[in-house]
Scaffold this active site. Sequence first.
Site, PDB file in Angstrom:
ATOM      1  CG  ASP A 161      36.047  30.285  43.482  1.00  0.00           C
ATOM      2  OD1 ASP A 161      36.530  31.422  43.679  1.00  0.00           O
ATOM      3  OD2 ASP A 161      35.429  29.665  44.373  1.00  0.00           O
ATOM      4  CB  SER A 162      40.560  31.469  42.224  1.00  0.00           C
ATOM      5  OG  SER A 162      41.748  32.216  42.125  1.00  0.00           O
ATOM      6  CB  ALA A 163      43.230  29.855  45.964  1.00  0.00           C
ATOM      7  CB  ILE A 202      35.501  28.212  38.719  1.00  0.00           C
ATOM      8  CG1 ILE A 202      34.127  27.542  38.614  1.00  0.00           C
ATOM      9  CG2 ILE A 202      35.455  29.634  38.169  1.00  0.00           C
ATOM     10  CD1 ILE A 202      33.056  28.191  39.488  1.00  0.00           C
ATOM     11  CG  HIS A 212      40.385  34.635  38.003  1.00  0.00           C
ATOM     12  ND1 HIS A 212      41.043  33.466  37.670  1.00  0.00           N
ATOM     13  CD2 HIS A 212      40.348  34.657  39.371  1.00  0.00           C
ATOM     14  CE1 HIS A 212      41.379  32.829  38.762  1.00  0.00           C
ATOM     15  NE2 HIS A 212      40.968  33.512  39.813  1.00  0.00           N
TER      16      HIS A 212
END
Length: 295
Positions: free
Chosen positions: A139-141, A167, A265
């Site tokens: 997820d994200s980074a 994600i 997010h």
Amino acid sequence: MASEQSAAVRAMYERWTVDRLNGRPMDPESWGDLTAEPRGVDYVETDEPGTPAMWLLPHGAAADRVLMCVHGGGYVAGSMYTHRKLYGHLAKAVGARALLFRYPFAPEHVHPAQVDAVTDVYRWLLGSFEARHIAFAGDSAGGGLTITTQLNARAAGLPVPAAVMAISPWVDLELTGRTWSTNAETDGYFYRDFVDGLVELYLGPDGSRRDPLANPLHADLTGLAPLFVQVGSHETLLDDSGMLVDRLKNAGVEVRLDVFEEQVHTFQMAAGRAPEADDAIARFASWARPRLGLV
């Protein structure tokens, strides 16, 4: 309309923004409070991958299938403790064990320390699992690292995994997406100036925002694993997902993009509480199971 339960994710981001603007320390460990405890999942901590890690072991899961899970946090925060419940839900839905682990943070460790560390864990997993039985999730980074780790692994002569679930992946370190401005009022936390500072911390003074192992939009993506991306329509990083998917399609990679209306997010952090998060986890699982050879 977004459910009341999923609105808790944006509310948390808004609190973090207020704390940041008022010079108060944030508590990223509270991130995991959004997620309900999945039942029937055991957690076992280990140092065997060469870094502190945690096995997520759903009862009755296949022992020879594994998800390598890379948590988010802007390369500066997050942990296997904040994300164990999220990936516990995913592992349980897929029917496979999962591995969460620590990787180095900026600014003490700058790129490529993070992608090298995740690649080392993948190499370790390949000692016990076939590549066709490994899926990445992030997820994200961490979603960005699911892509750059494949590039790093490919350069080292390692096979790609069977599938990747990302994600809200953060991949565009040049911050060129239109949604940085069009979604600025609906995101709640990931404002351009703040994220730009994270880029500088991650790359350090000598890093390049076009380095393919940091920004895969500038990489040769040919031959990467099938990818399923999930993203919220209200987040500033929405265009990151669109640009990544377009480049993968152009490279001939199998890819799926699901945009969840009125979500922000990593809304999947509300798994076990919000119907949108549970729906997202179920979609991931139904997509990943056949790619891992699970009936």
